[in-house]
Design an enzyme around this catalytic site. Structure first.
Site, PDB file in Angstrom:
ATOM      1  N   SER A 148     -10.277  -0.652   0.558  1.00  0.00           N
ATOM      2  CA  SER A 148     -11.369  -1.628   0.486  1.00  0.00           C
ATOM      3  C   SER A 148     -10.964  -2.833  -0.333  1.00  0.00           C
ATOM      4  O   SER A 148     -11.781  -3.734  -0.564  1.00  0.00           O
ATOM      5  CB  SER A 148     -12.587  -0.989  -0.184  1.00  0.00           C
ATOM      6  N   GLY A 183     -13.569  -1.320  -7.661  1.00  0.00           N
ATOM      7  CA  GLY A 183     -14.907  -0.764  -7.398  1.00  0.00           C
ATOM      8  C   GLY A 183     -15.025   0.111  -6.167  1.00  0.00           C
ATOM      9  O   GLY A 183     -16.123   0.216  -5.608  1.00  0.00           O
ATOM     10  N   ASP A 201      -7.861   8.217   0.019  1.00  0.00           N
ATOM     11  CA  ASP A 201      -8.571   7.137   0.728  1.00  0.00           C
ATOM     12  C   ASP A 201      -8.537   7.365   2.246  1.00  0.00           C
ATOM     13  O   ASP A 201      -9.195   6.642   2.996  1.00  0.00           O
ATOM     14  CB  ASP A 201      -7.969   5.764   0.409  1.00  0.00           C
ATOM     15  N   GLU A 207      -5.877   4.219  -7.435  1.00  0.00           N
ATOM     16  CA  GLU A 207      -7.041   4.826  -6.777  1.00  0.00           C
ATOM     17  C   GLU A 207      -8.050   5.312  -7.816  1.00  0.00           C
ATOM     18  O   GLU A 207      -8.602   4.534  -8.535  1.00  0.00           O
ATOM     19  CB  GLU A 207      -6.640   5.930  -5.797  1.00  0.00           C
ATOM     20  N   THR A 210      -9.239   0.815 -10.064  1.00  0.00           N
ATOM     21  CA  THR A 210      -8.512  -0.384  -9.630  1.00  0.00           C
ATOM     22  C   THR A 210      -8.651  -1.585 -10.587  1.00  0.00           C
ATOM     23  O   THR A 210      -9.423  -1.552 -11.533  1.00  0.00           O
ATOM     24  CB  THR A 210      -8.967  -0.751  -8.185  1.00  0.00           C
ATOM     25  N   THR A 224      -3.905  -0.876  -7.729  1.00  0.00           N
ATOM     26  CA  THR A 224      -4.650   0.367  -7.941  1.00  0.00           C
ATOM     27  C   THR A 224      -3.756   1.592  -8.057  1.00  0.00           C
ATOM     28  O   THR A 224      -2.629   1.584  -7.548  1.00  0.00           O
ATOM     29  CB  THR A 224      -5.621   0.586  -6.748  1.00  0.00           C
ATOM     30  N   GLU A 244      -3.768   7.932  -3.924  1.00  0.00           N
ATOM     31  CA  GLU A 244      -4.249   7.033  -2.858  1.00  0.00           C
ATOM     32  C   GLU A 244      -4.510   7.750  -1.537  1.00  0.00           C
ATOM     33  O   GLU A 244      -5.317   7.293  -0.727  1.00  0.00           O
ATOM     34  CB  GLU A 244      -3.224   5.910  -2.643  1.00  0.00           C
ATOM     35  N   ARG A 256       0.838  -1.199   0.000  1.00  0.00           N
ATOM     36  CA  ARG A 256       0.000   0.000   0.000  1.00  0.00           C
ATOM     37  C   ARG A 256       0.873   1.250   0.000  1.00  0.00           C
ATOM     38  O   ARG A 256       1.953   1.272   0.618  1.00  0.00           O
ATOM     39  CB  ARG A 256      -0.854  -0.023   1.263  1.00  0.00           C
TER      40      ARG A 256
END
Ligand code: GLY
Length: 582
Positions: free
Chosen positions: A468, A488, A443, A423, A403, A421, A440, A114
């Site tokens: 998510s 999504g 988020d 984002e 993503t 992703t 990102e 991440r």
């Protein structure tokens, strides 16, 4: 014909195939058995399989698998191509999560690639001078939203752990395509046209996606020499060539130099980036273990909560056509999303009741709130068991769909499920070295506190924004039985939970389970998938007191079922994906 079309791409011949032709060719038999997913029918195979969002990416992975590579090797080839042909969704400038089953040791591992907030970021990153949250796109477009990318280091990490093929060669297909060109797909055309007004902010993005001021069109042959250079650097120098040196310098310059909305990333943020191994989160469901990515993703916890709450209900008897099934699934989702908003964030920064949230006794108390046919009035966060005293306020992160997800099984029985992703579609809209930089950091919750009480998912230096993304491996008797995941935004969680229910409770094959129309409830309103029979649920759900909204629900579910009979793969008909196997 199939070989010819690929050769013409590689050799840069004048007669390029259309996108449809490429897709058809890609999914045509490479040997005796592979095929593409049909509307109702999955692809079957015996040895190995890949399901991914783009035919060229799937094909790159398939080549590696066919030549004896592992699922980890194939994932690297797939990601390298996805970053070129689906640049709006994922790439070197983004982050990803992997769940990997190593057949030799029987071990399941989750790796966190991440993005991180730069060390100079503060909880006020997305607030105005009055402490009010910025508007979403004011925050997204420009350098402020860019987190330190994790994908290049994650690729290197999975290679170190499970790779077998020569590292350098894993980039061959992507390098050939970026050098000699690939045909723009219908989806890329559509998304570029929709985003043209934002892409103009960056000269490199503008020149690439809007050449001569005109959005790319289907079938245009796109070359990306800067991406070729970046991939070559990665192929020869490893991830150090990305996190230090010219690429890192260009990233920092672009972010800090963004007109209007500069960010605060420094070279040291890139040089110190780390991939983290996390404990997989596994939740039992009808004799299976549903395993996935723990914090900073909310994916496995929320999917697990939804399924855990539904376990006492006979969804099989109700079936997929009964609105009562969706009412129960919808209210279980609402309760799970309430806990998600209160508790879930990067657990390295915020104490988090990971075990308490999926404890069977706690889920039984939450499940007791569900009443078949009766709308749950209010979905409030619960109080899971937790040996930590603290106050947290509810989150306010906005997550729009974007993503990509792919699933891979190799001939050795290793399994990989990876969601990747940048984002939002096209990320921050800033382009560097042939790829887009993520957004990102949006988020995170833009609001850091509510009435003086901190929000778990607030921005903090070095922290990872809550995700998510739900790359999942369903385990049965200690072995992978189903690999699944989706793009999504926060609806990822509901798409994945639905597909697992469709397979386990409703006995659908993987392609039917993926294609089954979406009926989604996260915060009270039921989203019904436009143009499908889900629309017909509106009357009965409204009679129960719910609001409904018909809308596009663009999942990108890519899954593989593993059984004694072999492999069965499905690709989401809502996107451009394919399955290839042998
Ligand atoms: N940016 C999508 C996610 O991480 O959930």
């Amino acid at each position: 014909m199939r070989v010819l079309s690929v050769l013409s791409l590689i050799l840069g011949l004048a007669t390029f195939p259309s996108f449809a032709q490429q897709a058809a060719d890609t999914t045509a038999p490479e040997s005796a058995s592979p095929a593409t997913a049909q509307p109702d029918g999955p692809v079957t195979a015996k040895k190995w399989m890949i399901s991914a969002a783009n035919p060229l990416a799937a094909k790159a992975g398939a080549r590696i698998l066919r030549e004896g590579g592992t699922a980890a090797d194939a994932a690297i080839a797939v990601q390298a191509v996805l970053g070129l042909v689906e640049p709006q969704s994922s790439g070197l400038g983004g982050g990803a999560f992997v769940i990997y089953y190593d057949a030799k040791s029987g071990k399941l591992t989750t790796l966190d690639g991440r993005e991180t907030a730069p060390m100079d970021a503060t909880p006020r990153l997305f607030q105005d001078d009055q402490g009010e949250p910025l508007k979403f796109f004011e925050a997204v477009v420009g350098g402020r939203s860019v987190g330190v990318p994790g994908t290049p280091k994650l690729l290197e990490e999975i290679y170190k752990r499970w790779g077998k093929t020569e590292w350098k060669s894993l980039f061959d297909d992507a390098i050939a395509l970026s050098t000699h060109g690939f045909a723009v797909s219908p989806r890329l055309e559509k998304l570029v046209a929709k985003d043209a007004k934002r892409l103009v902010i960056d000269p490199l993005a503008s020149a690439y996606f809007l050449p001569g001021g005109k959005p790319l069109e289907v079938g245009n042959i796109l070359v990306n020499p800067a991406y070729t250079e970046s991939l070559t650097a990665l192929a020869t120098g490893g991830s150090a060539a990305f996190y230090t040196g010219d690429i890192a310098a260009a990233i920092v310059e672009k972010i800090r130099g963004a007109v209007d909305n500069p960010g605060v990333m420094r070279k040291a943020d890139l040089a110190t980036y780390e991939v983290k191994e996390r404990e997989p989160v596994c939740v039992p469901y009808r004799g299976n273990d549903i395993c996935g990515m723990g914090p900073p993703s909310s994916g496995a916890l929320t999917v697990g909560q939804i399924l855990g709450m539904l376990a006492p209900f006979d969804l099989a008897a109700l079936g997929p056509d009964d609105p009562a099934s969706w009412q129960l699934i919808g209210d279980a989702s609402r309760l799970a999303f309430a806990d998600r908003g209160r508790y879930m964030a990067d657990s390295d920064y915020v104490p988090l009741p990971v075990k308490g949230l999926v404890d069977p006794a706690y889920l039984a108390t939450r499940s007791a709130l569900l009443q078949p046919g009766l709308r749950l009035e209010e979905a409030k966060p619960g109080t899971p068991k937790w040996d930590h005293a603290g106050l947290l306020a509810d989150d306010e992160a906005i997550e729009l769909p974007s993503t990509s997800h792919f699933s891979i099984i190799d001939q050795f029985g290793n399994a990989l499920s990876m969601t990747t992703t940048i984002e939002n579609g096209f990320g921050s809209r800033l382009m560097v070295a042939g790829f887009l930089l993520n957004n990102e950091l949006t988020d995170f919750s833009f609001r850091s506190h509510r009435n003086g009480v901190p929000i778990a998912n607030r921005v903090e230096p070095g922290k990872r924004p809550r995700s998510s993304m739900s790359p999942t491996i369903v385990m049965k008797d200690g072995k992978p039985s189903f690999l699944i995941g989706s793009p999504g935004g926060s609806r990822i969680i509901t798409y994945v939970a639905k597909t697992i229910i469709a397979k386990i409770d409703w006995g659908m094959n993987v392609q039917q389970a993926i294609a089954l129309p979406h009926v989604v409830n996260r915060f009270g309103t039921f989203d019904l998938e436009k143009g499908t029979k889900a629309e017909s649920m509106a009357t009965e759900l409204e009679a129960m007191g719910y609001k409904t909204k018909v809308r596009d629900l663009n999942s990108g579910l890519h899954g593989i079922v593993v059984s004694e009979d072999g492999l069965e793969g499905g690709a989401d008909p809502r996107r451009e994906g394919v399955v290839i196997g042998e």
